[in-house]
Design a protein around this motif. Sequence first.
Motif, PDB file in Angstrom:
ATOM      1  N   GLU A  12     -10.622  35.864 -54.923  1.00 30.35           N
ATOM      2  CA  GLU A  12     -11.025  36.488 -53.663  1.00 30.35           C
ATOM      3  C   GLU A  12      -9.875  37.266 -53.018  1.00 30.35           C
ATOM      4  N   ALA A  13      -8.632  36.862 -53.310  1.00 35.88           N
ATOM      5  CA  ALA A  13      -7.460  37.580 -52.799  1.00 35.88           C
ATOM      6  C   ALA A  13      -7.135  38.809 -53.651  1.00 35.88           C
ATOM      7  N   GLY A  14      -7.866  38.990 -54.747  1.00 34.18           N
ATOM      8  CA  GLY A  14      -7.654  40.157 -55.597  1.00 34.18           C
ATOM      9  C   GLY A  14      -6.576  39.985 -56.654  1.00 34.18           C
ATOM     10  N   ALA A  15      -6.169  38.745 -56.921  1.00 35.20           N
ATOM     11  CA  ALA A  15      -5.126  38.498 -57.916  1.00 35.20           C
ATOM     12  C   ALA A  15      -5.586  38.852 -59.331  1.00 35.20           C
ATOM     13  N   PHE A  16      -6.864  38.717 -59.596  1.00 34.18           N
ATOM     14  CA  PHE A  16      -7.437  39.049 -60.903  1.00 34.18           C
ATOM     15  C   PHE A  16      -8.925  39.306 -60.719  1.00 34.18           C
ATOM     16  N   THR A  17      -9.549  39.870 -61.741  1.00 38.06           N
ATOM     17  CA  THR A  17     -10.991  40.098 -61.684  1.00 38.06           C
ATOM     18  C   THR A  17     -11.710  38.884 -62.256  1.00 38.06           C
ATOM     19  N   TRP A  18     -12.935  38.695 -61.817  1.00 35.92           N
ATOM     20  CA  TRP A  18     -13.689  37.556 -62.348  1.00 35.92           C
ATOM     21  C   TRP A  18     -13.933  37.697 -63.846  1.00 35.92           C
ATOM     22  N   PRO A  19     -14.241  38.902 -64.359  1.00 34.13           N
ATOM     23  CA  PRO A  19     -14.401  39.017 -65.821  1.00 34.13           C
ATOM     24  C   PRO A  19     -13.149  38.602 -66.598  1.00 34.13           C
ATOM     25  N   GLN A  20     -11.948  38.874 -66.049  1.00 38.54           N
ATOM     26  CA  GLN A  20     -10.717  38.413 -66.715  1.00 38.54           C
ATOM     27  C   GLN A  20     -10.713  36.894 -66.823  1.00 38.54           C
ATOM     28  N   PHE A  21     -10.982  36.245 -65.712  1.00 36.70           N
ATOM     29  CA  PHE A  21     -10.972  34.785 -65.699  1.00 36.70           C
ATOM     30  C   PHE A  21     -12.082  34.216 -66.570  1.00 36.70           C
ATOM     31  N   ARG A  22     -13.284  34.741 -66.404  1.00 28.16           N
ATOM     32  CA  ARG A  22     -14.446  34.262 -67.161  1.00 28.16           C
ATOM     33  C   ARG A  22     -14.202  34.369 -68.667  1.00 28.16           C
ATOM     34  N   SER A  23     -13.661  35.499 -69.104  1.00 21.83           N
ATOM     35  CA  SER A  23     -13.390  35.683 -70.542  1.00 21.83           C
ATOM     36  C   SER A  23     -12.404  34.639 -71.062  1.00 21.83           C
TER      37      SER A  23
END
Length: 112
Positions: free
Chosen positions: A39-50
């Motif tokens: 939520e702070a913009g540190a990474f995208t959700w697709p990056q984390f999800r992958s």
Amino acid sequence: MTAPLEIEGPAAPPRSNGELVFAEPWESRAFGMAVALYEAGAFTWPQFRSELIARIAAWEISGAADEPYNYYRLWLAALEEVLAGLCAVSTDEVTTRARALAGRPEGHDHRH
């Protein structure tokens, strides 16, 4: 912005009656940390999800009979990998901090 958590599939967090389930306090903290950083913009959700899906798949392939499946251990490992990949934290820093936390007396918390 809210993290787009999946309801079904390999990246979906454990739920009971639609509510997220955490077996230990650290699990909810790891979950909250990942969501807050997203939520702070540190990474995208697709990056984390992958990365999370890759961790789950690797665990399944390894047949780690000596290591029981723990969704939030894989969640935390995915978070650490994403942050290390972004150079937000080094693997050595994570290892050092994890060892320090593991060495604390049982029952230690931050409410003094």
